[in-house]
Design a protein around this motif. Structure first.
Motif: not given
Length: 299
Positions: A3, A66-67, A69, A106-107, A194, A197
């Motif tokens: 992340i 993966d993500t 922020y 992913n955001l 986060i 899913s």
């Protein structure tokens, strides 16, 4: 999960980083300050030192995550040369480009109450613009826009007024119900989004407590030893004159006055009340008032 956290060790990013590290995730914190690296690493995260204006840096940092922020860091409202809306727009474009180039799917984006409006919301048009820019990303990029309400810590800006005049005055407040929020509750919500899913696009509001301006003043006043502290409504013109006299960038001052005027009229919170969170955050104004009192007594 890997992340990426923007916002360095700010009011939201720091507790968010702690939360995610404790859950066992691989966390990378972006900061422009090399002095923050040691603290970030001591928290169990990896420091990525660089600028949000550097798309190549962002792309390299985002790659393999993966993500992400994303958030637009606060800027200095007394900078007479600052174009605040351009600042928001340019960072939104940078994030969008880096996300697309890095392949992140992913955001979770920190936005704001009032970001649904494209006019009448003052400086929050910046958040509206960022949401629009990010929503133009390909449909396979999942996005959650987090829209917090009014931050508790913005109340610190009234400390000089309380000390010099003995009351709070603004072009909103008094009997207006203000949805307040703690950065701790925002961080908890972001962490939840986060680690769960999600697919597609959605908006989620975050609030800790809904309190009128007068009740806000009463709670703060009791904490600082001024139990009769009042919150007074003043005109937009008087509010604007006060901000510009203090040296604030006139365009930003006008945007703040319009934003608070929209809170007073109810425009700013219309969509919030249609989509308000089912559960309020854990941190209440009385909790924040203890922190407010410490700062009040230090100055």
């Amino acid at each position: 999960m890997k992340i990426i956290i923007t916002g360095s060790l700010g009011n939201i990013s720091k507790p968010l980083t702690t939360n995610l590290v404790q859950k066992g995730h691989e966390v990378v914190v972006i900061s422009s300050d090399p002095k923050k690296q040691e603290t970030i690493e001591a928290m169990g995260a990896t420091a990525a030192i660089g600028s949000l204006t550097d798309v190549a840096f962002l792309t390299a940092t985002f790659t393999g995550a993966d993500t992400v922020y994303s958030m637009v860091p606060p800027n200095f409202y007394f900078d007479q040369s600052l174009d605040l809306l351009e600042y928001y727009r340019s960072l939104g474009i940078n994030y969008a480009e880096a996300i697309q180039k890095s392949g992140v799917k992913n955001l979770v984006n920190l936005s704001s109450i009032g970001a649904n409006l494209d006019k009448g919301n003052g400086i929050l048009i910046g958040a509206n613009n960022v949401e629009k820019i990010l929503n133009e990303l390909p449909s396979d990029v999942n996005i959650v826009h987090i829209r917090p309400t009014s931050f508790f810590y913005n109340l610190f800006t009234y400390l000089p007024m309380i000390k010099s005049q003995g009351f709070i005055a603004a072009n909103y407040g008094e009997d207006d119900i203000i949805p307040w929020v703690s950065p701790i509750d925002i961080a908890a919500t972001i962490s939840e989004e986060i680690t769960e899913s999600f697919v597609g696009r959605k908006v989620r509001y975050v609030a800790s407590e809904e309190v009128s301006g007068s009740e806000t003043a009463k709670i703060l006043g009791e904490a600082i030893g001024i139990p009769d502290l009042e919150w007074k409504i003043i005109s937009d013109e008087k509010a604007l004159n006060g901000l510009t006299a203090a040296g604030m960038n006139p365009k930003i001052a006008a945007g703040l006055v319009e934003m608070y005027g929209a809170l007073h009229s109810g425009l700013l919170a219309e969509d919030y009340y249609k989509n308000k969170p089912e559960v309020m955050g854990k941190v209440k104004l009385a909790d924040f008032a203890k922190e407010f009192a410490i700062v009040f007594n230090q100055n």
